[in-house]
Every structure is written in structure tokens, then in C-alpha cells.
Enzyme design. Structure first.
Site, PDB file in Angstrom:
ATOM      1  N   CYS A   1      -2.639 -15.028  37.471  1.00  0.00           N
ATOM      2  CA  CYS A   1      -3.743 -15.008  36.475  1.00  0.00           C
ATOM      3  C   CYS A   1      -4.309 -13.369  37.211  1.00  0.00           C
ATOM      4  O   CYS A   1      -3.935 -12.632  38.605  1.00  0.00           O
ATOM      5  CB  CYS A   1      -4.503 -16.239  36.586  1.00  0.00           C
ATOM      6  SG  CYS A   1      -5.332 -14.957  35.369  1.00  0.00           S
TER       7      CYS A   1
ATOM      8  N   ASN B   1      -5.214 -15.627  29.617  1.00  0.00           N
ATOM      9  CA  ASN B   1      -6.548 -15.476  29.563  1.00  0.00           C
ATOM     10  C   ASN B   1      -6.736 -14.353  30.708  1.00  0.00           C
ATOM     11  O   ASN B   1      -7.025 -14.822  31.572  1.00  0.00           O
ATOM     12  CB  ASN B   1      -7.440 -16.814  30.261  1.00  0.00           C
ATOM     13  CG  ASN B   1      -8.531 -16.946  30.165  1.00  0.00           C
ATOM     14  OD1 ASN B   1      -9.182 -15.188  29.902  1.00  0.00           O
ATOM     15  ND2 ASN B   1      -9.479 -17.616  30.510  1.00  0.00           N
TER      16      ASN B   1
ATOM     17  N   GLU C   1       0.882 -23.789  35.040  1.00  0.00           N
ATOM     18  CA  GLU C   1       0.196 -25.042  34.472  1.00  0.00           C
ATOM     19  C   GLU C   1       0.474 -25.329  32.694  1.00  0.00           C
ATOM     20  O   GLU C   1       0.619 -26.360  32.352  1.00  0.00           O
ATOM     21  CB  GLU C   1      -0.479 -25.388  35.559  1.00  0.00           C
ATOM     22  CG  GLU C   1      -1.765 -24.519  34.723  1.00  0.00           C
ATOM     23  CD  GLU C   1      -2.455 -23.492  34.549  1.00  0.00           C
ATOM     24  OE1 GLU C   1      -2.966 -23.071  33.405  1.00  0.00           O
ATOM     25  OE2 GLU C   1      -1.818 -22.575  35.417  1.00  0.00           O
TER      26      GLU C   1
ATOM     27  N   HIS D   1      -0.568 -18.268  32.412  1.00  0.00           N
ATOM     28  CA  HIS D   1      -0.271 -19.471  33.522  1.00  0.00           C
ATOM     29  C   HIS D   1       0.901 -20.407  33.278  1.00  0.00           C
ATOM     30  O   HIS D   1       0.434 -21.413  32.157  1.00  0.00           O
ATOM     31  CB  HIS D   1      -1.821 -19.831  32.298  1.00  0.00           C
ATOM     32  CG  HIS D   1      -3.499 -18.989  32.910  1.00  0.00           C
ATOM     33  ND1 HIS D   1      -4.119 -19.770  33.778  1.00  0.00           N
ATOM     34  CD2 HIS D   1      -3.491 -18.747  32.482  1.00  0.00           C
ATOM     35  CE1 HIS D   1      -5.443 -18.783  34.707  1.00  0.00           C
ATOM     36  NE2 HIS D   1      -4.495 -18.033  33.443  1.00  0.00           N
TER      37      HIS D   1
END
Length: 380
Positions: free
Chosen positions: A264, A306, A356, A354
Site C-alpha cells: 500500500c 484502501n 494480510e 493488502h
């Protein structure tokens, strides 16, 4: 942001966009006023992880899913120690949460943490407006904060913009800490916290990595003081064009040839370190259902995003950089935005999304294994 304790759920509330569009609804969470950048998230689940993601600092999140809060709030799923969103916008909040892990309602949690929200508005119309006009400044006002429309609009237009905002140090840890490896320790990683989520070091710990999480202000010397096998740069909020210090630190890591992984904001930092520019997207990518292609394998994965900024790198060629050849490794299939970079002559790569993905999906978990492979190769 100013707030007061929550009153009745029927307290009137007003949402005012900087272009003058106004939505009227009811207070949700704390009563008062708040300002930020209006963005929308397309995820149908994982609202607790979204709220506690530091990358949402100074943003007012509009949920496109109509029904929010049905599973309440538990004590396990938070990605950080607090809610980071500046405000929260939902259409139909759950009246009664229902989940075996729920400890309190989402409404109560927002109120307890002073997060001003609004419910009962047409979030589909608001989302379409943001898609057409772009992410913009917004204010939410409820209770005594409500004034005439012209006065509220003037307050919104005085609020700071996201472009040019340097925010990572505001959300990062101020002191280093260690997340121990689970099971046998295999590697040590220095993780530069630009707004890291709790699940990220957890995913590395599951792979036998001891993670030393360092403040955003960490220097190259701080990074190498932990004798790392690899270096990680996390997600985070703000405009990457302001992140001169992390860029300088990353260049120091690249010069030493230590295996490097960024996600990110870390992807944007790598882009800048390699000499590419960054730019603000019209309305960004936010949610857990974004299709991305790994160009190194041809695989398409559904991913969690995001980000409101992106790297400006050529999709159709290998680029020469001060650290060797680089190429775009991942691309968003919705709009061809750069979603990953990799160096061909040094052990470094990054992705814009992302992997994770605490709330799912888990298609991209292999990227942590790819990081492990780089460290194994370097050690060999």
C-alpha cells in the site's frame, strides 16, 4: 473533530459535501461534528477491521453495503488500538447485533470512541456522486452542531485537503516493539510502521519471522540496528508525495540489497524511491473485492484495497532505475492502475493492496511466502 456523548438515535444529522450536495439523516455514534475526505468502501463485511485501519485516518467512510453493524463489535478483530476513521456513513444500521463474539453494538462503540456518524441516508446516491465528482472534503453535523446550510458548507470548505497531507507519523507507533515468531524463529524483519495493521506482523510471525516494528521516523541506522534479514514498509494514510523521509530510508535499504517488501503506502514509497511519480486517484480503491492480476504468473486474485493514491509507472515496458531494472508486477483489472512493482536485479517488491486481509479475501497471502523466499535466497 468535536463530539459529545450520544443522545437518542433519532437526533437529526446533516452530511455536507464541499461541492454543496447535502444529505439529511440521523446521528449514528457520537453527536457533534467531524470533517475529512469522503470515500466509499465496497466491502460487505469486515467493518470493524475497516474502522480500525490507520490508513483511514482523516477520512469519512461511506459504506456501500446497506446493512451495517449486524455482527456488533468484538474484542478480537480490531487492526489497531482505536478507530481511525474521522466519520462513518451507513444507510440501515442494525437495530440489534447478533453474533456469538459480539460484546457491544457498533453504534455504542462509535459513540464511546467519539466518532461522529450519520445513518438513514441514500448511500447509493452518495456513492454515485463520489464516483462522478471524485473524493472530496465532507462534514457531518448533528445535535447542536447543526447550523444553516451555508454556514456548514463554509466550514467544510475550510477543512484541509488530503492531497499534500503528511499523516503517517500521526498514526505510527512512537516506540519500537517486537512481535515474536510463532514456533521456530527463522528470520528477523524490520518493519517500518507508516500505519501498520495488526494482522500484518501476525502473518509474518506465522511464517517464523520475528518482526521489529519501528516508528515512521526510524532512520537507516535504526533499521539495521536489529540486524534484519528483510525490511518491510507498511500501509498508511496521506499523500506519498510528502513522504520524503521514508523514501530516503528505503533508498538506503535498496543500496544495501536487503530483501524488501512493501504494501500500500509502502508500494508508493518504493515507486518514489525508484524515481516514479505518484498521483491522486479520482475516488480510489476501497473494499475487499478488487480484481488484480499478478502479471508474473497470469493469476487473477480478489484483493482488499484502501488507497487513494497510485504509482505512475509504465505498464508496457521494463524501466531502468538507480537500483536496476524494475517492472509493474500487478495491475488492477478495473482501471489498469499499478498494483505492484518488482526489481529484477535486487530482492525487492511491493503491492498496492493488502495481502494480510484480516476480513478476507486471502488470495494474496502467497506474497508473504514470496518475501520469505527472497530472504531464503539471500541467506543461501
Amino acid at each position: 473533530m468535536t463530539t459529545s456523548t450520544r443522545g437518542a438515535t433519532k437526533v437529526p444529522a446533516v452530511l455536507v459535501l464541499e461541492d454543496g450536495r447535502i444529505f439529511r439523516g440521523r446521528a449514528y455514534g457520537a453527536v457533534g461534528e467531524t470533517f475529512g475526505e469522503a470515500v466509499f468502501s465496497t466491502g460487505m463485511t469486515g467493518y470493524q477491521e475497516t474502522l480500525t485501519d490507520p490508513s483511514y485516518h482523516r477520512q469519512v467512510v461511506v459504506m456501500t453495503a446497506p446493512h451495517v453493524g449486524n455482527t456488533g463489535v468484538n474484542d478480537e478483530d480490531a487492526e489497531s488500538q482505536r478507530i481511525w476513521v474521522s466519520g462513518y456513513v451507513v444507510r440501515d444500521p442494525a437495530r440489534v447485533p447478533s453474533n456469538w463474539r459480539s460484546r457491544r453494538s457498533l453504534d455504542d462503540e462509535l459513540a464511546a470512541q467519539g466518532v461522529v456518524g450519520i445513518s438513514g441516508i441514500d448511500t447509493r446516491a452518495l456513492t454515485r456522486h463520489l464516483r462522478e465528482r471524485g473524493a472530496m472534503r465532507v462534514g457531518i453535523f448533528s445535535g447542536d452542531a447543526v447550523r444553516d446550510d451555508a454556514a456548514l458548507l463554509a466550514r467544510v470548505q475550510e477543512a484541509p485537503q488530503m492531497k499534500g497531507a503528511d499523516l503517517s507519523a500521526e498514526v505510527a507507533t512512537t516506540e519500537p516493539y517486537v512481535v515474536p515468531a510463532i514456533g521456530e524463529k527463522k528470520f528477523t524483519v524490520a518493519a517500518v510502521d507508516l500505519g501498520i495493521k495488526g494482522m500484518t506482523p501476525q502473518r509474518m510471525a506465522e511464517r517464523g519471522i520475528e518482526v521489529h516494528v519501528l516508528p515512521a521516523t526510524a532512520t537507516v541506522d535504526d533499521v539495521y540496528a536489529v540486524n534484519p534479514d528483510g525490511v518491510f514498509f507498511s500501509n498508511g494514510p496521506g499523500d506519498p508525495a510528502t513522504a520524503d523521509h521514508p523514501v530516503a530510508v528505503m533508498r538506503g535499504v535498496l543500496e544495501r540489497g536487503t530483501p524488501l517488501f512493501g504494501i500500500c503506502f509502502g508500494n508508493q514509497i518504493l515507486g518514489r524511491a525508484l524515481g516514479f511519480g505518484t498521483f491522486k486517484l479520482k475516488y480510489g480503491h476501497r473494499g475487499i473485492n478488487q480484481p488484480v492480476q499478478d502479471r508474473t504468473t497470469g493469476k487473477v486474485e480478489v484483493t482488499a484495497h484502501n488507497h487513494g493514491f497510485a504509482v505512475d509507472a509504465p505498464l508496457d515496458k521494463v524501466s531502468d532505475t538507480p537500483f536496476g531494472r524494475a517492472e509493474v508486477s500487478h495491475v488492477c483489472l478495473n482501471d489498469n492502475v499499478v498494483e505492484g512493482l518488482q526489481l529484477l536485479d535486487r530482492p525487492a517488491f511491493s503491492v498496492q493492496y493488502h495481502p494480510e486481509a484480516a476480513a478476507g479475501p486471502h488470495d494474496a497471502a502467497y506474497l508473504f511466502d514470496r518475501f520469505v523466499s527472497l530472504m531464503e535466497g539471500q541467506r543461501a
